[in-house]
Design an enzyme around this catalytic site. Sequence first.
Site, short mmCIF file in Angstrom:
data_model
loop_
_atom_site.label_atom_id
_atom_site.label_comp_id
_atom_site.label_asym_id
_atom_site.label_seq_id
_atom_site.Cartn_x
_atom_site.Cartn_y
_atom_site.Cartn_z
N GLU A 30 0.88 -1.16 0.00
CA GLU A 30 0.00 0.00 0.00
C GLU A 30 0.92 1.22 0.00
O GLU A 30 1.78 1.34 0.87
CB GLU A 30 -0.86 -0.02 1.26
CG GLU A 30 -1.99 0.96 1.19
CD GLU A 30 -2.79 1.02 2.48
OE1 GLU A 30 -2.70 0.09 3.31
OE2 GLU A 30 -3.50 2.04 2.65
N ARG A 256 4.73 -12.81 9.80
CA ARG A 256 5.47 -11.61 9.46
C ARG A 256 6.78 -11.54 10.24
O ARG A 256 6.95 -12.20 11.26
CB ARG A 256 4.64 -10.35 9.65
CG ARG A 256 4.05 -10.15 11.01
CD ARG A 256 2.88 -9.16 10.96
NE ARG A 256 3.30 -7.82 10.61
CZ ARG A 256 2.76 -7.10 9.63
NH1 ARG A 256 1.79 -7.58 8.90
NH2 ARG A 256 3.18 -5.88 9.39
N LYS A 266 4.19 0.75 9.80
CA LYS A 266 4.38 1.99 9.03
C LYS A 266 3.80 3.19 9.74
O LYS A 266 4.35 4.29 9.66
CB LYS A 266 3.70 1.83 7.66
CG LYS A 266 4.59 1.16 6.64
CD LYS A 266 3.96 1.20 5.27
CE LYS A 266 2.78 0.25 5.19
NZ LYS A 266 2.35 -0.05 3.82
P1 ATP Z 1 2.61 -2.30 8.20
O1 ATP Z 1 1.85 -3.17 9.14
O2 ATP Z 1 4.05 -2.19 8.49
O3 ATP Z 1 1.97 -0.96 8.01
P2 ATP Z 1 1.34 -3.42 5.93
O4 ATP Z 1 1.09 -4.87 6.01
O5 ATP Z 1 0.18 -2.53 6.16
O6 ATP Z 1 2.57 -3.06 6.83
P3 ATP Z 1 1.53 -3.32 3.11
O7 ATP Z 1 2.01 -2.22 2.28
O8 ATP Z 1 0.10 -3.64 3.06
O9 ATP Z 1 1.99 -3.01 4.57
O10 ATP Z 1 2.40 -4.62 2.87
C1 ATP Z 1 2.73 -5.13 1.60
C2 ATP Z 1 3.07 -6.58 1.75
O11 ATP Z 1 4.16 -6.73 2.65
C3 ATP Z 1 1.91 -7.36 2.33
O12 ATP Z 1 1.76 -8.54 1.59
C4 ATP Z 1 2.33 -7.63 3.74
O13 ATP Z 1 1.80 -8.84 4.18
C5 ATP Z 1 3.86 -7.67 3.64
N1 ATP Z 1 4.45 -7.30 4.92
C6 ATP Z 1 4.25 -6.17 5.62
N2 ATP Z 1 4.91 -6.19 6.78
C7 ATP Z 1 5.57 -7.37 6.82
C8 ATP Z 1 6.43 -8.01 7.77
N3 ATP Z 1 6.75 -7.41 8.91
N4 ATP Z 1 6.92 -9.22 7.47
C9 ATP Z 1 6.61 -9.82 6.31
N5 ATP Z 1 5.81 -9.30 5.38
C10 ATP Z 1 5.28 -8.08 5.63
MG MG Z 2 -1.60 -3.13 4.88
#
Ligand code: ATP
Ligand code: MG
Length: 554
Positions: A30, A256, A266
Amino acid sequence: MSTNFIRQIIEEDLKHNQTSGRVATRFPPEPNGYLHIGHAKSICLNFGLARDFEGQCHLRFDDTNPTKEDTEYVDSIIDTVRWLGFDWGQHMYYASDYFERCYTFAESLIERGLAYVDSLTPEQIREYRGTLTSPGKESPYRERSIIDNLTLFRDMRAGKYQDGEHVLRLKMDMASPNMNLRDPIIYRIRHVAHWRTGNAWCIYPMYDYAHAISDALEAITHSICTLEFEDHRPLYDWVVKHTEVPSQPHQYEFSRLNMTYTMMSKRKLLDLVNQGHVSGWNDPRMPTLVGLRRRGYTPASIKTFCERIGVSKADSLIDVTVLEDCLREDLNEHAPRRVAVLNPVKLIIDNYPEGQTELCHAPNHPHHPEWGQRELLFTRELMIERDDFMEEPSKGFFRLYPGAQVRLRYAYVVRCSSFEKDPQTGEILTIHAEYLPDTKSGTAGADAVKVKGNIHWLSSAEAVKAEIRLFDRLFKDPNPGALDNYEEALNPQSLVVLNQALVEPELLNAAPREAFQFERNGYFCMDEVDGTKESPVFNRAVTLRDSWNSTKGK
Ligand code: ATP
Ligand code: MG
């Protein structure tokens, strides 16, 4: 390459021809922040699978939330995934490209009695949803006629209603033990411009709905996400099954990455930036990939890390030292050696004639003789590390103190004769020594005198000033993300700036981010933002594993 359960699933699927021999994955960030080391795990997994199974991995921006997203993030994400060394070829997409298709599928769901417009207030919707232990209650609007639903939904799109007046929901099961299936909302009204679609839309699809459709439209075979989406999988499957999409992707979840002393969300990273606790998203103390890159992390070290931590469904908290080790291993092998004196103090070789100079030869890398050597100027006045001298040596201190002999690396053995200190402050001003002329490194006499200490030095005549930034963990607490107030756990020593440091003149030619081992002091790289040839700035990427007295070499 190590295997994991997702790899095994793909192998099975290929064996049984489940996906017509194809493997297509995607990385779906995102664009509401910069990528962090957790994303690297997902990137390496998705792009790695595509590479190893000769498939493709799409880069898809999940830009369904118009208020928090920005092109600044998109640009950085593109740049960072490329920097890691991955290539999506032609396959870069945006969820917003599919808004029209999502809308058409939604009308079709309404026409088949599978979706309805709900006009409860957001508070009522929450209330009707029930709890984990009690079932939800059906909305009084649930049984609207298809034609009423269609009219309302079209009017929602046409902008006839205010934010929050209506939503579109799937008609699933308000009593489901899985809260995600209690008539999930798939569209809401938002009168805001989208950075890509402008004012074309005032209704936006929800993530769960748009994501499943995007995967299916792109013919993704294995849609891999993190474990918090496990409970969303029945909804994902439902959307794929009940919309007229051209393919049937499957979702798989892995745990994760969490890392000690590191905050990964984030939202919280944005807060660190906004509160000024760091200088920006690319502050070298940030776990963002732009921060790690600026710090001196290489793509290879990050990929090794992702390989080493593996992929599973078990919750885990990885020690940050695992990441640091990966960088050390990489730089130990690949970074040229240089000398820097971080906290200099003057060393005068009293029996070395004033005005005399000679060259000493230092290998660029101990294991790569083919990298050649560089020349270090030796003169009467040298600069050494302040903490390589002690007025009164503590037990086990084998470096300089009055009467002690040490080797000046690549040069001579010297014997410390005296020192001068500021009577007021007690600060050591100058150290005096005599050199043993027959002991020069690389000559026959080099081994004649045995010493326990081996210290680095630079000639006052050729050393150049540099700013050196020493980084430590941003947090003192191993799990800052779990604290109510992470600010209390910030490490006040996370950045120490040294303004008096001296480096070899050779280092003025360093390119931005070029990494070196500063002998005995760690691995450093030229700061890509603030470092210039006129005023070089070096970041310490990581310390040396070995302590000073295990460093050998003459
Ligand atoms: P955050 O929780 O840090 O805001 P998010 O999951 O909202 O992260 P996205 O931009 O939606 O961030 O993530 C893009 C991809 O990266 C998704 O498929 C998500 O599952 C993966 N991802 C995000 N954080 C992690 C993590 N800590 N470990 C592994 N994969 C991750
Ligand atoms: Mg997300």
